[in-house]
Scaffold this motif. Structure first.
Motif, PDB file in Angstrom:
ATOM      1  N   GLU A  54       0.779  -1.180  -0.040  1.00 25.78           N
ATOM      2  CA  GLU A  54       0.012  -0.164  -0.014  1.00 25.78           C
ATOM      3  C   GLU A  54       0.918   1.157  -0.052  1.00 25.78           C
ATOM      4  N   ASP A  55       2.081   1.075   0.515  1.00 28.10           N
ATOM      5  CA  ASP A  55       2.805   2.251   0.536  1.00 28.10           C
ATOM      6  C   ASP A  55       3.264   2.771  -0.748  1.00 28.10           C
ATOM      7  N   TYR A  56       3.449   1.768  -1.811  1.00 28.27           N
ATOM      8  CA  TYR A  56       3.708   2.121  -3.042  1.00 28.27           C
ATOM      9  C   TYR A  56       2.614   2.755  -3.885  1.00 28.27           C
ATOM     10  N   MET A  57       1.431   2.644  -3.223  1.00 24.40           N
ATOM     11  CA  MET A  57       0.340   3.170  -4.170  1.00 24.40           C
ATOM     12  C   MET A  57       0.024   4.496  -3.732  1.00 24.40           C
ATOM     13  N   ASN A  58       0.590   4.968  -2.491  1.00 24.28           N
ATOM     14  CA  ASN A  58       0.160   6.237  -2.065  1.00 24.28           C
ATOM     15  C   ASN A  58       0.772   7.337  -3.082  1.00 24.28           C
ATOM     16  N   VAL A  59      -0.100   8.358  -3.669  1.00 26.70           N
ATOM     17  CA  VAL A  59       0.361   9.234  -4.354  1.00 26.70           C
ATOM     18  C   VAL A  59       1.283  10.508  -3.882  1.00 26.70           C
ATOM     19  N   HIS A  60       1.297  10.511  -2.765  1.00 22.88           N
ATOM     20  CA  HIS A  60       1.965  11.563  -1.954  1.00 22.88           C
ATOM     21  C   HIS A  60       3.478  11.132  -1.609  1.00 22.88           C
ATOM     22  N   ILE A  61       3.644   9.775  -1.665  1.00 25.64           N
ATOM     23  CA  ILE A  61       5.051   9.384  -1.405  1.00 25.64           C
ATOM     24  C   ILE A  61       5.355   8.560  -2.375  1.00 25.64           C
ATOM     25  N   GLN A  62       5.878   9.083  -3.631  1.00 21.82           N
ATOM     26  CA  GLN A  62       6.241   8.576  -4.815  1.00 21.82           C
ATOM     27  C   GLN A  62       7.637   9.014  -4.813  1.00 21.82           C
ATOM     28  N   PRO A  63       8.634   8.146  -5.724  1.00 16.17           N
ATOM     29  CA  PRO A  63      10.028   8.790  -6.215  1.00 16.17           C
ATOM     30  C   PRO A  63       9.930   9.794  -7.073  1.00 16.17           C
ATOM     31  N   GLY A  64      10.724  10.848  -6.597  1.00 17.24           N
ATOM     32  CA  GLY A  64      10.852  12.051  -7.374  1.00 17.24           C
ATOM     33  C   GLY A  64       9.706  13.178  -6.621  1.00 17.24           C
ATOM     34  N   ALA A  65       9.169  12.812  -5.656  1.00 14.74           N
ATOM     35  CA  ALA A  65       8.337  13.784  -5.030  1.00 14.74           C
ATOM     36  C   ALA A  65       8.787  14.859  -4.050  1.00 14.74           C
ATOM     37  N   VAL A  66       8.637  16.027  -3.989  1.00 15.56           N
ATOM     38  CA  VAL A  66       9.197  16.793  -3.138  1.00 15.56           C
ATOM     39  C   VAL A  66       8.453  16.962  -1.767  1.00 15.56           C
ATOM     40  N   ILE A  67       9.074  16.634  -0.730  1.00 18.38           N
ATOM     41  CA  ILE A  67       8.372  16.925   0.509  1.00 18.38           C
ATOM     42  C   ILE A  67       9.037  17.688   1.746  1.00 18.38           C
ATOM     43  N   ASN A  68       8.491  18.296   2.576  1.00 20.83           N
ATOM     44  CA  ASN A  68       8.772  19.215   3.463  1.00 20.83           C
ATOM     45  C   ASN A  68       8.500  18.627   4.831  1.00 20.83           C
ATOM     46  N   VAL A  69       9.802  17.955   5.385  1.00 18.86           N
ATOM     47  CA  VAL A  69       9.667  17.150   6.534  1.00 18.86           C
ATOM     48  C   VAL A  69       9.674  18.255   7.586  1.00 18.86           C
ATOM     49  N   PHE A  70      10.079  19.308   7.597  1.00 13.90           N
ATOM     50  CA  PHE A  70       9.757  20.188   8.793  1.00 13.90           C
ATOM     51  C   PHE A  70       8.361  20.702   8.927  1.00 13.90           C
TER      52      PHE A  70
END
Length: 75
Positions: A54-70
């Motif tokens: 299910e983690d691989y199907m999450n559109v918010h967590i895909q390779p290339g996605a930019v995230i702000n961990v702060f």
């Protein structure tokens, strides 16, 4: 592939170590990922390291996605 050799891995696979030298392992939204720091407050997801399909199907967590961990730390 298995190599039985006394030659260091860095010499056999030089590009592999250059690429992974900049990666950071972290847990983002409960998912184990490897990220690369883009500078400033953002990270780019390089790969997902999870056994949960299910983690691989999450559109918010895909390779290339930019995230702000702060932003996640403020919550």
């Amino acid at each position: 592939m298995t190599l039985y050799t006394i030659v260091p891995e860095e010499i056999i696979f030089p590009h592999h170590h250059e690429k992974t030298a900049n990666l950071i392992e972290m847990i983002y939204n409960g998912v184990h990922v490897m990220v690369e720091h883009d500078g400033g407050r953002t990270f780019r997801i390089d790969r997902i390291v999870s056994t949960n399909p299910e983690d691989y199907m999450n559109v918010h967590i895909q390779p290339g996605a930019v995230i702000n961990v702060f932003d996640q730390l403020k919550s």
